[in-house]
Design an enzyme around this catalytic site. Structure first.
Site, PDB file in Angstrom:
ATOM      1  N   ASP A   1       0.864  -1.184   0.000  1.00  0.00           N
ATOM      2  CA  ASP A   1       0.000   0.000   0.000  1.00  0.00           C
ATOM      3  C   ASP A   1       0.899   1.232   0.000  1.00  0.00           C
ATOM      4  OD1 ASP A   1      -1.903   1.960   0.379  1.00  0.00           O
ATOM      5  OD2 ASP A   1      -2.328   1.432   2.464  1.00  0.00           O
TER       6      ASP A   1
ATOM      7  N   TYR B   1     -19.479   2.675  -8.062  1.00  0.00           N
ATOM      8  CA  TYR B   1     -19.020   4.073  -8.033  1.00  0.00           C
ATOM      9  C   TYR B   1     -19.159   4.672  -9.431  1.00  0.00           C
ATOM     10  CZ  TYR B   1     -16.228   7.609  -5.480  1.00  0.00           C
ATOM     11  OH  TYR B   1     -15.805   8.713  -4.797  1.00  0.00           O
TER      12      TYR B   1
ATOM     13  N   GLY C   1     -10.264   6.085  -4.673  1.00  0.00           N
ATOM     14  CA  GLY C   1      -8.995   5.747  -4.047  1.00  0.00           C
ATOM     15  C   GLY C   1      -8.805   4.245  -3.963  1.00  0.00           C
TER      16      GLY C   1
ATOM     17  N   ASP D   1      -6.971   2.523  -2.007  1.00  0.00           N
ATOM     18  CA  ASP D   1      -7.011   2.026  -0.634  1.00  0.00           C
ATOM     19  C   ASP D   1      -8.456   1.862  -0.165  1.00  0.00           C
ATOM     20  OD1 ASP D   1      -7.340   4.780  -0.761  1.00  0.00           O
ATOM     21  OD2 ASP D   1      -6.269   5.172   1.103  1.00  0.00           O
TER      22      ASP D   1
END
Length: 248
Positions: free
Chosen positions: A7, A88, A95, A97
């Site tokens: 990440d 979405y 994002g 993450d």
């Protein structure tokens, strides 16, 4: 075979290694290049697959390094097959993450309505429905950002930091700032939980992120804290793409 999940955040790179679904090693570094990878592979030679998500933009150099040394690396993107439907409206601006955390939450609590609150640089509140559909969410300033804004955008207010618990009202200026920021965030999150949790089908509330520890006691709901949610989502995506699930 072990899995490496990476990440890449705005300021630091966090990584974790999974062995048959169990997190067995993790670390946080300023950068992730050849020296860091060499040291990791020397300690964990069984790593055979990897995946990278990033909030800092292009990471092709890191992906190519992993592919050259490990032989297998996925780059999280809207085109990558996922064990979660993404509703979405602008998937390219979501994002990575946030998406990985949603996958991790759905893997931990399958078939449940979920609300994932990530207390990072920004605070994100994301909704995942029981059939495994990411419905979207909201973004607001994180803890440090709020304290910094009060200090930098005023002439006299000092820079303060987070605390675990505090009174409802402050009796000094520093206490008033701490109570204002921390209670303000707690009330904000409680409002989302109240609006999004129906009595007939209560949502599972999941906290993650570095500042989650400040709010587990403040917010009077049943909370499940998972600080490694993004890593677990990335590992689930690796498993999904390595299996027949993604082709069914």
């Amino acid at each position: 075979m072990e899995h490496l999940t990476i990440d890449m955040g705005n300021t630091r790179v966090k990584y974790a290694v999974f062995d048959r679904g169990e997190l067995v090693a993790e670390a946080c570094v300023e950068r992730f290049g050849e020296p860091e990878l060499d040291a990791l592979l020397a300690a964990r030679p069984a790593i055979g697959r990897s995946i990278v998500c990033s909030t800092r933009g292009a990471v092709e150099q890191t992906v190519e390094l992993l592919r050259s040394r490990i032989g297998h690396c996925l780059r999280l993107s809207p085109e990558l097959p996922l064990p979660l439907e993404n509703d979405y409206a602008t998937p390219r601006t979501l994002g990575e993450d946030r998406l990985a955390a949603a996958v991790g939450a759905a893997a931990l609590y399958p078939g449940r309505d979920l609300l994932v609150i990530d207390f990072g640089t920004a605070i994100t509140i994301d909704r995942i429905d029981a059939p495994g559909v990411f419905r979207g969410g909201n973004i607001s300033p994180g803890v440090a950002m709020r304290f910094q804004a009060l200090h930098e955008r005023t002439a006299a207010l000092p820079l303060c930091g987070a605390d675990d618990e505090g009174p409802l009202l402050g009796r000094t200026t520093e206490q008033a700032i701490r109570c204002g920021v921390m209670n303000g965030i707690a009330f904000e999150i409680e409002g989302y939980i109240a609006r999004m949790s129906g009595a007939a089908s209560p949502r599972v509330i999941i906290f993650t992120g570095g500042d989650a520890k400040f709010f587990v006691k403040r917010i009077k709901n049943t909370i499940f804290a998972h600080r490694d949610l993004v890593f677990r989502g990335l590992n689930r995506i690796l498993e999904y793409n390595a299996s027949e699930e993604s082709r069914s």
